[in-house]
Design a protein around this motif. Structure first.
Motif, PDB file in Angstrom:
ATOM      1  N   ALA A 165      53.206  41.026  40.476  1.00 13.32           N
ATOM      2  CA  ALA A 165      54.335  41.883  40.461  1.00 13.32           C
ATOM      3  C   ALA A 165      53.997  43.101  39.592  1.00 13.32           C
ATOM      4  O   ALA A 165      54.629  44.100  39.894  1.00 13.32           O
ATOM      5  N   ALA A 166      52.910  42.977  38.578  1.00  9.78           N
ATOM      6  CA  ALA A 166      52.326  44.043  38.067  1.00  9.78           C
ATOM      7  C   ALA A 166      51.570  44.959  38.898  1.00  9.78           C
ATOM      8  O   ALA A 166      50.893  46.056  38.513  1.00  9.78           O
ATOM      9  N   GLY A 167      51.476  44.614  40.096  1.00  7.27           N
ATOM     10  CA  GLY A 167      50.607  45.284  41.108  1.00  7.27           C
ATOM     11  C   GLY A 167      49.152  44.899  41.251  1.00  7.27           C
ATOM     12  O   GLY A 167      48.368  45.617  41.681  1.00  7.27           O
ATOM     13  N   ARG A 168      48.861  44.056  40.598  1.00  4.06           N
ATOM     14  CA  ARG A 168      47.273  43.456  40.716  1.00  4.06           C
ATOM     15  C   ARG A 168      47.229  42.275  41.703  1.00  4.06           C
ATOM     16  O   ARG A 168      48.232  41.675  42.101  1.00  4.06           O
ATOM     17  N   ASP A 169      45.769  42.264  42.006  1.00  2.60           N
ATOM     18  CA  ASP A 169      45.366  41.010  42.861  1.00  2.60           C
ATOM     19  C   ASP A 169      44.331  40.134  42.279  1.00  2.60           C
ATOM     20  O   ASP A 169      43.252  40.409  42.457  1.00  2.60           O
ATOM     21  N   PRO A 170      44.877  39.175  41.396  1.00  6.19           N
ATOM     22  CA  PRO A 170      43.888  38.211  41.034  1.00  6.19           C
ATOM     23  C   PRO A 170      43.316  37.457  41.726  1.00  6.19           C
ATOM     24  O   PRO A 170      42.183  37.047  41.309  1.00  6.19           O
ATOM     25  N   PHE A 171      43.656  37.385  42.998  1.00 10.37           N
ATOM     26  CA  PHE A 171      42.969  36.609  43.916  1.00 10.37           C
ATOM     27  C   PHE A 171      41.841  37.324  44.727  1.00 10.37           C
ATOM     28  O   PHE A 171      41.311  36.836  45.784  1.00 10.37           O
ATOM     29  N   ALA A 172      41.558  38.573  44.553  1.00  6.96           N
ATOM     30  CA  ALA A 172      40.885  39.546  45.170  1.00  6.96           C
ATOM     31  C   ALA A 172      39.475  38.572  45.732  1.00  6.96           C
ATOM     32  O   ALA A 172      38.999  38.987  47.012  1.00  6.96           O
ATOM     33  N   GLN A 173      38.880  38.303  44.755  1.00  3.59           N
ATOM     34  CA  GLN A 173      37.546  37.827  44.939  1.00  3.59           C
ATOM     35  C   GLN A 173      37.483  36.192  45.093  1.00  3.59           C
ATOM     36  O   GLN A 173      36.427  35.753  45.262  1.00  3.59           O
ATOM     37  N   SER A 174      38.655  35.477  44.962  1.00  5.50           N
ATOM     38  CA  SER A 174      38.597  34.089  44.877  1.00  5.50           C
ATOM     39  C   SER A 174      37.920  33.226  46.057  1.00  5.50           C
ATOM     40  O   SER A 174      37.161  32.534  45.739  1.00  5.50           O
TER      41      SER A 174
END
Length: 192
Positions: free
Chosen positions: A118-127
């Motif tokens: 929701a804060a505009g981040r993608d924590p899964f980008a390289q997962s």
């Protein structure tokens, strides 16, 4: 005039230990209490001052994302560590169990990770790529050992493991999860 080169200092050992303790405490509390777990409680569980938490992680989203990534890094690094400790056959099967445990933690972090997204981040980008790489290392070793078939794609294994991991909490029977993982593992076996 050229700018002087700057060198980045390595974090001090005590700073690294504090960071690791903060991430462990944060992971536990975010899973247990959700994304609003107070930094004061995280600091208390980690055995550090709240200022230390903020120094390492100025925003809540920074801490949530770092806690998630530390779990991901640990499960992926575990593939190489297992290959150094046990035969490839055992390394792959043991790692499959660890992946299911990691997924359970990820599910527990869902609400917290939603706050990061929701804060505009993608924590899964390289997962996915990171997990595929770990599985690729395990498969390369098991193929070389003659345990698994060479045509198996790492991403196919990740998809299958993810499906098992998603239903594991519903099964509530770790023995059944283990049997299903055994079926997947045996299905990857080398053919005579």
């Amino acid at each position: 005039m050229a700018k002087p080169e700057t060198t980045q200092r390595r974090p001090r050992a005590d700073g690294q230990r504090n960071r690791a303790r903060i991430l462990e405490a944060a992971l536990h509390l975010f899973v247990e209490r959700g994304p609003d777990a107070p930094f004061t409680e995280i600091a208390k569980e980690a055995g550090v001052g709240v200022g230390t938490v903020y120094r390492h992680f100025p925003a809540r989203e920074d801490l949530i994302e770092a806690a998630y990534r530390s779990e991901l890094d640990a499960v992926c690094a575990g593939a190489v560590e297992l290959l150094e400790q046990v035969p490839p056959r055992d390394a792959l099967r043991t790692w499959m169990d660890r992946f299911v445990d990691y997924w359970a933690t990820k599910i527990g972090l869902t609400e917290a990770l939603e706050a990061v997204v929701a804060a505009g981040r993608d924590p899964f980008a390289q997962s996915r790529g990171q997990v595929d790489e770990a599985v690729g290392a395990l498969l390369a070793a098991t193929v070389e050992a003659g345990v698994t078939r060479p045509e198996i794609e790492p991403d196919d294994v990740v998809v299958a493991l993810s499906g098992i991991a998603m239903v594991a909490p519903v099964l509530e029977d770790r023995d059944q999860v283990s049997r299903v993982l055994d079926l997947l593992y045996e299905g990857m076996g080398a053919r005579p």
